[in-house]
Design a protein around this motif. Structure first.
Motif, PDB file in Angstrom:
ATOM      1  N   ASP A  97       0.964  -1.064   0.013  1.00 39.19           N
ATOM      2  CA  ASP A  97      -0.021  -0.010   0.017  1.00 39.19           C
ATOM      3  C   ASP A  97       0.812   1.405  -0.155  1.00 39.19           C
ATOM      4  O   ASP A  97       0.550   2.300  -0.796  1.00 39.19           O
ATOM      5  N   ILE A  98       2.015   1.357   0.849  1.00 44.38           N
ATOM      6  CA  ILE A  98       2.775   2.406   0.768  1.00 44.38           C
ATOM      7  C   ILE A  98       3.426   2.641  -0.530  1.00 44.38           C
ATOM      8  O   ILE A  98       3.614   3.590  -0.898  1.00 44.38           O
ATOM      9  N   LEU A  99       4.105   1.486  -1.049  1.00 45.83           N
ATOM     10  CA  LEU A  99       4.833   1.449  -2.184  1.00 45.83           C
ATOM     11  C   LEU A  99       3.921   2.100  -3.479  1.00 45.83           C
ATOM     12  O   LEU A  99       4.285   2.865  -4.284  1.00 45.83           O
ATOM     13  N   ILE A 100       2.537   1.620  -3.510  1.00 46.48           N
ATOM     14  CA  ILE A 100       1.591   2.143  -4.430  1.00 46.48           C
ATOM     15  C   ILE A 100       1.583   3.663  -4.295  1.00 46.48           C
ATOM     16  O   ILE A 100       1.457   4.380  -5.319  1.00 46.48           O
ATOM     17  N   PHE A 101       1.567   4.043  -2.880  1.00 42.72           N
ATOM     18  CA  PHE A 101       1.289   5.576  -2.653  1.00 42.72           C
ATOM     19  C   PHE A 101       2.477   6.340  -3.171  1.00 42.72           C
ATOM     20  O   PHE A 101       2.366   7.413  -3.973  1.00 42.72           O
ATOM     21  N   LEU A 102       3.659   5.852  -2.896  1.00 40.09           N
ATOM     22  CA  LEU A 102       4.969   6.420  -3.287  1.00 40.09           C
ATOM     23  C   LEU A 102       5.060   6.160  -4.816  1.00 40.09           C
ATOM     24  O   LEU A 102       5.464   7.521  -5.424  1.00 40.09           O
ATOM     25  N   LEU A 103       4.582   5.379  -5.456  1.00 35.52           N
ATOM     26  CA  LEU A 103       4.694   5.185  -7.042  1.00 35.52           C
ATOM     27  C   LEU A 103       3.658   6.312  -7.674  1.00 35.52           C
ATOM     28  O   LEU A 103       4.043   6.702  -8.707  1.00 35.52           O
ATOM     29  N   THR A 104       2.560   6.514  -6.931  1.00 34.43           N
ATOM     30  CA  THR A 104       1.614   7.567  -7.357  1.00 34.43           C
ATOM     31  C   THR A 104       2.198   8.933  -7.168  1.00 34.43           C
ATOM     32  O   THR A 104       2.152   9.849  -8.151  1.00 34.43           O
ATOM     33  N   ILE A 105       2.746   9.238  -6.153  1.00 33.08           N
ATOM     34  CA  ILE A 105       3.712  10.477  -6.156  1.00 33.08           C
ATOM     35  C   ILE A 105       4.584  10.734  -7.042  1.00 33.08           C
ATOM     36  O   ILE A 105       4.792  11.634  -7.978  1.00 33.08           O
ATOM     37  N   TYR A 106       5.573   9.603  -7.543  1.00 28.59           N
ATOM     38  CA  TYR A 106       6.529   9.723  -8.533  1.00 28.59           C
ATOM     39  C   TYR A 106       5.930   9.816  -9.889  1.00 28.59           C
ATOM     40  O   TYR A 106       6.106  10.573 -10.814  1.00 28.59           O
ATOM     41  N   SER A 107       4.507   9.279 -10.029  1.00 24.83           N
ATOM     42  CA  SER A 107       3.989   9.349 -11.458  1.00 24.83           C
ATOM     43  C   SER A 107       3.413  10.810 -11.467  1.00 24.83           C
ATOM     44  O   SER A 107       3.335  11.165 -12.751  1.00 24.83           O
ATOM     45  N   THR A 108       3.242  11.408 -10.426  1.00 26.12           N
ATOM     46  CA  THR A 108       2.746  12.766 -10.497  1.00 26.12           C
ATOM     47  C   THR A 108       4.073  13.629 -11.075  1.00 26.12           C
ATOM     48  O   THR A 108       3.528  14.731 -11.648  1.00 26.12           O
ATOM     49  N   LEU A 109       4.888  13.522 -10.605  1.00 23.60           N
ATOM     50  CA  LEU A 109       6.120  14.176 -10.961  1.00 23.60           C
ATOM     51  C   LEU A 109       6.515  13.987 -12.357  1.00 23.60           C
ATOM     52  O   LEU A 109       6.992  14.897 -13.029  1.00 23.60           O
ATOM     53  N   THR A 110       6.425  12.692 -12.965  1.00 33.36           N
ATOM     54  CA  THR A 110       7.099  12.517 -14.049  1.00 33.36           C
ATOM     55  C   THR A 110       5.897  12.225 -15.257  1.00 33.36           C
ATOM     56  O   THR A 110       6.321  12.588 -16.565  1.00 33.36           O
ATOM     57  N   LEU A 111       4.639  11.579 -15.006  1.00 37.36           N
ATOM     58  CA  LEU A 111       3.822  11.238 -16.070  1.00 37.36           C
ATOM     59  C   LEU A 111       2.883  12.428 -16.394  1.00 37.36           C
ATOM     60  O   LEU A 111       2.172  12.576 -17.240  1.00 37.36           O
ATOM     61  N   GLY A 112       2.387  13.034 -15.277  1.00 31.81           N
ATOM     62  CA  GLY A 112       1.155  14.125 -15.545  1.00 31.81           C
ATOM     63  C   GLY A 112       0.050  13.651 -14.602  1.00 31.81           C
ATOM     64  O   GLY A 112      -0.086  12.497 -14.031  1.00 31.81           O
ATOM     65  N   VAL A 113      -0.843  14.584 -14.436  1.00 33.18           N
ATOM     66  CA  VAL A 113      -2.038  14.508 -13.692  1.00 33.18           C
ATOM     67  C   VAL A 113      -3.009  13.366 -14.243  1.00 33.18           C
ATOM     68  O   VAL A 113      -3.877  12.700 -13.516  1.00 33.18           O
ATOM     69  N   THR A 114      -3.121  13.306 -15.582  1.00 26.73           N
ATOM     70  CA  THR A 114      -4.185  12.132 -16.000  1.00 26.73           C
ATOM     71  C   THR A 114      -3.852  10.714 -15.645  1.00 26.73           C
ATOM     72  O   THR A 114      -4.707   9.946 -15.223  1.00 26.73           O
TER      73      THR A 114
END
Length: 139
Positions: A97-114
């Motif tokens: 669960d924590i790993l998914i949360f951290l990957l979501t933050i990383y994707s915000t920085l790299t992939l965008g909001v969509t």
């Protein structure tokens, strides 16, 4: 010389409680607090409510919710067909669960909001519904 009662003599000989309480208060900060996880039904209701609210709010958010639920369905399908992934989810103790949360933050920085929005919905569904259901099923 003034004579005291035996009880008072014992109290005077005993170490003060203030020193003990200070030691205990230090130890309380070092221990992690026990947190009761959210139940499966409350998590499911919360996820359904958030999804429903997102679908009603706007078309763009409804698209994110739809693709997030599709991503969650893919994760569930993969984990139901792989015993290794299912075992990892059951024994993870919410580490995934924590790993998914951290990957979501990383994707915000790299992939965008969509993409991040759909990954967030999938992560919420996993953390609130699927993982607690799977853990309760195999306990």
């Amino acid at each position: 010389m003034i004579l005291f009662k035996e009880e008072l003599k014992e109290l005077m000989k005993a170490p003060s409680k203030e020193k003990k309480s200070k030691k205990k208060s230090r130890l309380k900060f070092k221990k992690a607090p026990k947190v009761k996880p959210i139940s499966y039904t409350k998590g499911a209701l919360l996820f359904i409510g958030l999804s429903w609210f997102g679908m009603l709010l706007s078309a763009a958010i409804a698209t994110y919710v739809f693709f997030g639920i599709a991503t969650l369905a893919g994760l569930i399908a993969i984990s139901e067909n792989s015993t290794y992934i299912r075992h990892c989810i059951i024994k993870s103790n919410r580490l995934i669960d924590i790993l998914i949360f951290l990957l979501t933050i990383y994707s915000t920085l790299t992939l965008g909001v969509t993409i991040t929005a759909s990954l967030t919905i999938a992560g919420l569904g996993y953390s609130l519904v699927y993982a607690p259901w799977l853990r309760s099923r195999f306990k």
